[in-house]
Enzyme design. Structure first.
Site, PDB file in Angstrom:
ATOM      1  N   GLU A 184      47.633  34.559  46.275  1.00  0.00           N
ATOM      2  CA  GLU A 184      46.119  34.561  45.845  1.00  0.00           C
ATOM      3  C   GLU A 184      45.572  33.269  45.650  1.00  0.00           C
ATOM      4  O   GLU A 184      46.281  32.486  45.047  1.00  0.00           O
ATOM      5  CB  GLU A 184      46.076  35.397  44.493  1.00  0.00           C
ATOM      6  CG  GLU A 184      45.964  37.005  44.813  1.00  0.00           C
ATOM      7  CD  GLU A 184      45.542  37.606  43.361  1.00  0.00           C
ATOM      8  OE1 GLU A 184      44.682  37.074  42.623  1.00  0.00           O
ATOM      9  OE2 GLU A 184      46.014  38.672  43.017  1.00  0.00           O
ATOM     10  N   GLU A 239      50.555  39.792  38.655  1.00  0.00           N
ATOM     11  CA  GLU A 239      50.184  38.621  37.583  1.00  0.00           C
ATOM     12  C   GLU A 239      50.454  39.246  36.033  1.00  0.00           C
ATOM     13  O   GLU A 239      49.639  39.842  35.243  1.00  0.00           O
ATOM     14  CB  GLU A 239      48.652  38.226  37.417  1.00  0.00           C
ATOM     15  CG  GLU A 239      48.249  37.734  38.996  1.00  0.00           C
ATOM     16  CD  GLU A 239      46.701  37.242  38.925  1.00  0.00           C
ATOM     17  OE1 GLU A 239      45.918  37.644  37.980  1.00  0.00           O
ATOM     18  OE2 GLU A 239      46.466  36.624  39.806  1.00  0.00           O
TER      19      GLU A 239
HETATM   20  O1  IFM Z   1      40.109  39.636  40.783  1.00  0.00           O
HETATM   21  C1  IFM Z   1      41.326  38.956  40.245  1.00  0.00           C
HETATM   22  C2  IFM Z   1      42.641  39.712  40.875  1.00  0.00           C
HETATM   23  O2  IFM Z   1      42.561  41.158  40.350  1.00  0.00           O
HETATM   24  C3  IFM Z   1      43.877  39.287  40.285  1.00  0.00           C
HETATM   25  N1  IFM Z   1      43.852  37.611  40.399  1.00  0.00           N
HETATM   26  C4  IFM Z   1      42.801  36.966  40.022  1.00  0.00           C
HETATM   27  C5  IFM Z   1      41.418  37.528  40.672  1.00  0.00           C
HETATM   28  C6  IFM Z   1      40.230  36.643  40.387  1.00  0.00           C
HETATM   29  O3  IFM Z   1      39.991  36.748  39.066  1.00  0.00           O
END
Ligand code: IFM
Length: 441
Positions: A352, A167
């Site tokens: 994710e 990210e």
């Molecule tokens: O917990 C985070 C993760 O570290 C990165 N993506 C989003 C998740 C939820 O906020």
């Protein structure tokens, strides 16, 4: 769940995603201090000033966690490697204990029948590098490439897929412009530099990994569906700017070697001189694209007339514990958009997807309904994308365990598995049982 494993093409990977600082217990094993430790220790940044010192103690309990994952019937395990655990000062001295930890972890993942999918950087920058300007310092691309080379040499022979940075938007924009993630800077020059050095470090790490013979290297970016809150031209304009910064800047550079003009208009005066010459390195070819997706935002113009000039307004859809609207259609939208604009034939993984709640209770097998439905709705969108011709090869749920949710501390619970942060006892939630059934285990 109505969807089952057999709804997906053969070989489709079901996995869980985790990250080092959020679960390992950074206080163990000789890891060096990170900018998240100091950010968390500064009043006002993190809920109750909680940090990742113990977290889920995955450092000592990884076998138990992997056992749960393989028991559910998962195929793959996403984890990240902590730079400061391996190189406590970010460069130079290696903490052998840290390197051995990841070596053993990869072996253990494989022994549990899971495919290892590491990410090299998931947000905890060694403090010694933060002291030198961190992501705002151009040298970070070299520092990160050296770390990538070391990790590639150590675990690169046994992994199934790897990505340099999780990210980029959070690392660069959230950390340096919004200031709601470490290092907590609010400065347009630092932000612009981080917005450039993060993709540059990504590209340099891809090259370093390839030089070590590491295969199947990806780029993982997060997306947020930016919806104009009304039809006013100023609303439409700022929603497009939000979309360009969040959803177009990083993958545009990594895959198409360009930044969006609508953002350059504001950030170019603050970018490092000669930035355009870095585009070939930034766009070093990768093998797959990872899509992280959680929510949409309703955007409208604020009254400031200052860059970026937007505000978020509450939407009508049901919210998760994070206050994020549940909007699964956004995932389908981004899978198609990435396929059309950035993939150029590469496979895509949902790296994710998941939701938090605030329930610190151990749910019974049939409870945890909202999380079960959330996962099901996002799997359904993935299936629709596949059926319309998008090459999606896997889906990783965030997250396996309740964990350290950054500025929210341990309050927001994203896990399929409940963690009691007093005793560190793990208990499967209802969504975990439902997933197991869906996977036919
Ligand atoms: O917990 C985070 C993760 O570290 C990165 N993506 C989003 C998740 C939820 O906020």
């Amino acid at each position: 769940m109505q969807i089952s494993r057999s709804s997906f093409p053969p070989g489709f990977l079901f996995g869980a995603a985790t990250s080092s600082y959020q679960i390992e217990g950074h206080g163990f094993g000789g890891a060096g201090s990170t900018h998240w430790d100091s950010y968390a220790a500064t009043a006002g940044n993190v809920f109750e000033r909680e940090n990742g010192r113990i977290a889920c103690d995955h450092y000592h309990r990884f076998d138990e966690d992997l056992e749960i994952a393989s028991g559910i019937g998962l195929d793959a395990w996403r984890f990240s490697t902590s730079w400061a655990r391996v190189l406590p000062e970010g460069r130079g001295r290696v903490n052998q204990q840290g390197l051995d930890f990841y070596d053993c972890l990869v072996d253990a993942i494989l022994e549990h029948g899971l495919k290892p999918y590491p990410t090299l950087y998931h947000w905890e920058l060694p403090s010694a590098l933060a002291d030198q300007g961190g992501w705002a310092n151009a040298s970070i691309a070299d520092w990160f490439a050296d770390f990538a080379e070391l990790m590639g040499r150590t675990i690169g022979d046994r992994i199934h897929g790897i990505a340099p940075i999780n990210e980029p938007w959070c690392v660069a924009w959230l950390g340096h412009f919004v200031g709601r993630h470490a290092p907590g800077t609010r400065d347009i020059r630092a932000a612009a530099r981080a917005m450039h050095h993060v993709p540059l470090a990504h590209g340099r790490a891809v090259q370093a990994l390839r030089a070590q013979g590491v295969a199947n290297i990806g780029a993982i970016v997060n997306f947020e569906f930016a919806q104009p809150a009304d039809d006013d031209p100023s609303t439409v304009r700022v929603a497009a700017l939000y979309d360009a910064i969040f959803n177009r800047w990083f993958l545009g550079a990594m895959r198409n070697a360009c930044y969006p003009d609508v953002v350059l208009e504001h950030l170019e005066p603050h970018l490092p001189s000669g930035w355009a010459a870095d585009m070939p390195a930034i766009s070093t070819p990768v093998d797959w694209i990872g899509v992280n997706y959680y929510t949409r935002k309703l955007i409208k113009a604020d009254d400031s007339k200052l860059f970026p000039g937007w505000q978020e307004v509450p939407g009508p859809l049901p919210n998760t514990g994070m206050g994020w609207e549940i909007y699964p259609e956004g995932l389908g939208y981004f899978l198609s958009r990435v396929h059309e604009e950035y993939a150029h034939g590469l496979p895509i993984y949902v790296t994710e997807s998941g939701m938090a709640d605030l329930h610190n209770t151990v749910s019974l097998p049939l409870e945890d309904q909202l999380r079960t439905e959330y996962i099901q709705m996002h799997l359904d969108q993935t299936l629709r994308a596949i059926n319309s011709g998008v090459d999606v090869r896997g889906f990783f749920i965030w997250s396996m365990l309740d964990n350290y949710e950054w500025a929210h501390g341990y309050k927001q619970r994203f896990g399929l598995v409940h963690v009691d942060f007093e005793t560190l006892v793990r208990t499967r939630k209802g969504s975990c049982h439902a997933l197991q059934q869906m996977l036919g285990n």
